[in-house]
Write an enzyme that holds these catalytic residues in place. Structure first.
Site, PDB file in Angstrom:
ATOM      1  N   LYS A  14       0.824  -1.214   0.000  1.00 21.78           N
ATOM      2  CA  LYS A  14       0.000   0.000   0.000  1.00 21.78           C
ATOM      3  C   LYS A  14       0.857   1.264   0.000  1.00 21.78           C
ATOM      4  O   LYS A  14       0.617   2.186  -0.770  1.00 21.78           O
ATOM      5  CB  LYS A  14      -0.932   0.030   1.228  1.00 21.78           C
ATOM      6  N   ARG A  89      -9.519   0.561   9.095  1.00 20.04           N
ATOM      7  CA  ARG A  89      -9.135  -0.816   9.416  1.00 20.04           C
ATOM      8  C   ARG A  89     -10.201  -1.533  10.236  1.00 20.04           C
ATOM      9  O   ARG A  89     -10.016  -2.704  10.576  1.00 20.04           O
ATOM     10  CB  ARG A  89      -7.847  -0.799  10.234  1.00 20.04           C
ATOM     11  N   ARG A 128      11.456  -6.193   4.576  1.00 17.14           N
ATOM     12  CA  ARG A 128      11.368  -4.760   4.903  1.00 17.14           C
ATOM     13  C   ARG A 128      11.972  -4.498   6.275  1.00 17.14           C
ATOM     14  O   ARG A 128      12.610  -3.483   6.507  1.00 17.14           O
ATOM     15  CB  ARG A 128       9.896  -4.323   4.859  1.00 17.14           C
ATOM     16  N   ARG A 134      11.593  -0.977  11.833  1.00 20.54           N
ATOM     17  CA  ARG A 134      10.318  -1.157  12.531  1.00 20.54           C
ATOM     18  C   ARG A 134      10.343  -2.439  13.352  1.00 20.54           C
ATOM     19  O   ARG A 134      10.476  -3.525  12.796  1.00 20.54           O
ATOM     20  CB  ARG A 134       9.166  -1.216  11.524  1.00 20.54           C
ATOM     21  N   ARG A 146      -0.551  -9.488  13.308  1.00 25.80           N
ATOM     22  CA  ARG A 146      -1.079  -8.431  12.432  1.00 25.80           C
ATOM     23  C   ARG A 146      -1.946  -9.035  11.327  1.00 25.80           C
ATOM     24  O   ARG A 146      -2.977  -8.478  10.965  1.00 25.80           O
ATOM     25  CB  ARG A 146       0.081  -7.630  11.825  1.00 25.80           C
TER      26      ARG A 146
HETATM   27  P1  ADP Z   1       1.256  -2.319   7.734  1.00 27.36           P
HETATM   28  O1  ADP Z   1       2.563  -2.200   7.037  1.00 27.36           O
HETATM   29  O2  ADP Z   1       1.190  -3.462   8.673  1.00 27.36           O
HETATM   30  O3  ADP Z   1       0.063  -2.217   6.843  1.00 27.36           O
HETATM   31  P2  ADP Z   1       0.931   0.341   8.889  1.00 27.36           P
HETATM   32  O4  ADP Z   1       2.205   1.035   8.665  1.00 27.36           O
HETATM   33  O5  ADP Z   1      -0.250   0.765   8.079  1.00 27.36           O
HETATM   34  O6  ADP Z   1       1.180  -1.201   8.793  1.00 27.36           O
HETATM   35  O7  ADP Z   1       0.517   0.432  10.437  1.00 27.36           O
HETATM   36  C1  ADP Z   1       1.366  -0.036  11.452  1.00 27.36           C
HETATM   37  C2  ADP Z   1       0.570  -0.269  12.726  1.00 27.36           C
HETATM   38  O8  ADP Z   1      -0.072   0.960  13.135  1.00 27.36           O
HETATM   39  C3  ADP Z   1      -0.576  -1.280  12.614  1.00 27.36           C
HETATM   40  O9  ADP Z   1      -0.137  -2.606  12.793  1.00 27.36           O
HETATM   41  C4  ADP Z   1      -1.492  -0.807  13.751  1.00 27.36           C
HETATM   42  O10 ADP Z   1      -1.011  -1.241  15.015  1.00 27.36           O
HETATM   43  C5  ADP Z   1      -1.355   0.700  13.708  1.00 27.36           C
HETATM   44  N1  ADP Z   1      -2.390   1.303  12.851  1.00 27.36           N
HETATM   45  C6  ADP Z   1      -2.194   1.860  11.617  1.00 27.36           C
HETATM   46  N2  ADP Z   1      -3.361   2.274  11.094  1.00 27.36           N
HETATM   47  C7  ADP Z   1      -4.333   1.968  11.999  1.00 27.36           C
HETATM   48  C8  ADP Z   1      -5.744   2.103  12.040  1.00 27.36           C
HETATM   49  N3  ADP Z   1      -6.421   2.635  11.011  1.00 27.36           N
HETATM   50  N4  ADP Z   1      -6.404   1.682  13.151  1.00 27.36           N
HETATM   51  C9  ADP Z   1      -5.752   1.145  14.174  1.00 27.36           C
HETATM   52  N5  ADP Z   1      -4.427   0.951  14.197  1.00 27.36           N
HETATM   53  C10 ADP Z   1      -3.716   1.352  13.126  1.00 27.36           C
END
Ligand code: ADP
Length: 190
Positions: A14, A89, A128, A134, A146
């Protein structure tokens, strides 16, 4: 206005695709993951709170996430539209987003879901993790959680927008350019 939701499991690409789409369509990119990482990097109260969930691979509570997202949308009153990445989400977040956009006289144009297998996303996230710094990318247990959370709490968001005729799946396997081409074709058709 065109408002896109870029959807898909963690590690589905994404962020990579959003960066390319913003250039192509001149939209404002809002990544809730990036916003949380910024707050964590500055050790703010919001960052500290978010960290306690993110390091376990859990979602940050809706009230917190929705409030942060609203602030970001409100801070861009002149936007041509938005690309939401990592949001919504949960169904509660989707309802809040619809309400927020409706107040602004607009709506979600479409949700594009990147379809990638579980094996592929786990590999991509671990790769990554070698450079992203991270903590949530470096531990297979957290990654598995996750993916679990995505299946249980986030996939209902796809069905929510599918009911409104707004959701579609995009093949997320292949090269970055191939996937970008598929996304552009879908957006141009909207
Ligand atoms: P990924 O690469 O897993 O898609 P993101 O960078 O989008 O992860 O998000 C990292 C973390 O931040 C998620 O695992 C979650 O804990 C938190 N997070 C991000 N967006 C949301 C959301 N819309 N609602 C709740 N938690 C979120």
């Amino acid at each position: 206005m065109i408002n896109l939701i870029l959807f898909g499991p963690p590690g589905s690409g994404k962020g990579t695709q959003a960066a390319k789409l913003v250039e192509q369509y001149e939209l404002v990119h809002i990544s809730t993951g990036d916003l949380f990482r910024y707050e964590m990097g500055n050790d703010t109260p919001l960052g500290k709170l978010a960290k306690s969930y993110i390091e376990k691979g859990e979602l940050v509570p809706d009230s917190v996430t929705i409030g942060m997202l609203k602030n970001k949308v409100d801070a861009n009153p002149d936007a041509n539209g938005f690309i939401f990445d990592g949001f919504p989400r949960t169904v509660a977040q989707a309802e809040a987003l619809d309400e927020l956009l409706e107040e602004k006289g607009t709506a979600v144009s479409g949700l594009l879901s990147l379809d990638v297998s579980d094996e592929e996303i786990t590999q991509r996230i671990l790769l990554r993790g070698k450079t992203s710094g991270r903590a949530d990318d470096n531990d297979e247990k957290i990654i598995r959680n996750r993916i679990e959370v995505y299946k249980n709490e986030t996939t209902p968001v796809f069905d929510y927008y599918a009911k409104a005729g707004k959701a579609q799946k995009i093949d997320g396997m292949g090269s970055i350019e191939e996937i970008f081409g598929r996304l552009c074709a879908a957006i141009d058709a909207l």
